[in-house]
Write a protein that holds these residues in place. Structure first.
Motif, PDB file in Angstrom:
ATOM      1  N   PHE A  93       5.817   2.358  -5.376  1.00 42.68           N
ATOM      2  CA  PHE A  93       4.978   1.519  -6.217  1.00 42.68           C
ATOM      3  C   PHE A  93       3.688   1.161  -5.483  1.00 42.68           C
ATOM      4  CE2 PHE A  93       9.392   0.586  -7.425  1.00 42.68           C
ATOM      5  CZ  PHE A  93       9.340   0.924  -8.765  1.00 42.68           C
ATOM      6  N   ARG A  94       2.756   0.603  -6.202  1.00 46.10           N
ATOM      7  CA  ARG A  94       1.542   0.018  -5.621  1.00 46.10           C
ATOM      8  C   ARG A  94       1.518  -1.454  -6.015  1.00 46.10           C
ATOM      9  NH1 ARG A  94      -1.483   3.151  -2.681  1.00 46.10           N
ATOM     10  NH2 ARG A  94      -1.541   5.364  -3.164  1.00 46.10           N
ATOM     11  N   SER A  95       1.152  -2.275  -5.052  1.00 51.05           N
ATOM     12  CA  SER A  95       1.033  -3.711  -5.307  1.00 51.05           C
ATOM     13  C   SER A  95      -0.217  -3.965  -6.138  1.00 51.05           C
ATOM     14  CB  SER A  95       0.927  -4.464  -3.976  1.00 51.05           C
ATOM     15  OG  SER A  95      -0.326  -4.195  -3.370  1.00 51.05           O
ATOM     16  N   GLU A  96      -0.359  -5.200  -6.594  1.00 51.99           N
ATOM     17  CA  GLU A  96      -1.574  -5.591  -7.326  1.00 51.99           C
ATOM     18  C   GLU A  96      -2.825  -5.332  -6.488  1.00 51.99           C
ATOM     19  OE1 GLU A  96      -2.236  -7.536 -10.344  1.00 51.99           O
ATOM     20  OE2 GLU A  96      -0.234  -7.002 -11.049  1.00 51.99           O
ATOM     21  N   ALA A  97      -2.690  -5.446  -5.154  1.00 44.71           N
ATOM     22  CA  ALA A  97      -3.818  -5.237  -4.245  1.00 44.71           C
ATOM     23  C   ALA A  97      -3.995  -3.765  -3.857  1.00 44.71           C
ATOM     24  CB  ALA A  97      -3.621  -6.079  -2.988  1.00 44.71           C
ATOM     25  N   GLY A  98      -3.131  -2.894  -4.379  1.00 45.21           N
ATOM     26  CA  GLY A  98      -3.258  -1.466  -4.104  1.00 45.21           C
ATOM     27  C   GLY A  98      -2.430  -0.947  -2.948  1.00 45.21           C
ATOM     28  N   GLU A  99      -1.627  -1.808  -2.329  1.00 42.56           N
ATOM     29  CA  GLU A  99      -0.778  -1.420  -1.204  1.00 42.56           C
ATOM     30  C   GLU A  99       0.401  -0.579  -1.698  1.00 42.56           C
ATOM     31  OE1 GLU A  99       0.244  -1.400   2.779  1.00 42.56           O
ATOM     32  OE2 GLU A  99      -1.233  -2.866   2.109  1.00 42.56           O
ATOM     33  N   LYS A 100       0.567   0.607  -1.126  1.00 46.67           N
ATOM     34  CA  LYS A 100       1.694   1.469  -1.471  1.00 46.67           C
ATOM     35  C   LYS A 100       2.943   0.967  -0.751  1.00 46.67           C
ATOM     36  CE  LYS A 100       2.904   6.369  -1.182  1.00 46.67           C
ATOM     37  NZ  LYS A 100       2.357   7.675  -0.751  1.00 46.67           N
TER      38      LYS A 100
END
Length: 90
Positions: A63-70
């Motif tokens: 997944f990717r977080s809201e901040a774009g972190e995989k």
């Protein structure tokens, strides 16, 4: 599809993932993973997960977080534990 198709077992998170991800990121990813929504895995991993549901192997979601972190969500082959971790934790 049922509300849950994967028992998560004991849920743990690595310290790095806990620092990088929000509570919402983690909760949403765990809910999606439990419903067999594997996120952004490639076709090979998607097919491996489908086989794992039948044969009891490990399950991987990305997944990717809201901040774009995989980040990854991995459930062990025996469904005893699910871990939330960053790629560098793997």
């Amino acid at each position: 599809m049922s509300a849950t198709c994967v028992p998560l077992g004991h849920t743990v998170i690595t310290p790095a993932a806990l620092s990088a991800l929000s509570e919402i990121d983690i909760e949403v990813a765990l809910m999606r993973h439990a419903r067999c929504d594997w996120g952004i895995v490639d076709d090979h991993d998607r097919e491996a997960n489908e086989r794992a549901l039948q044969h009891g192997d490990r399950l991987l979601s990305i997944f990717r977080s809201e901040a774009g972190e995989k980040f990854y969500v991995i459930t062990e082959w025996d469904r005893s534990a699910t871990t939330v971790l960053l790629p560098e934790d793997y």
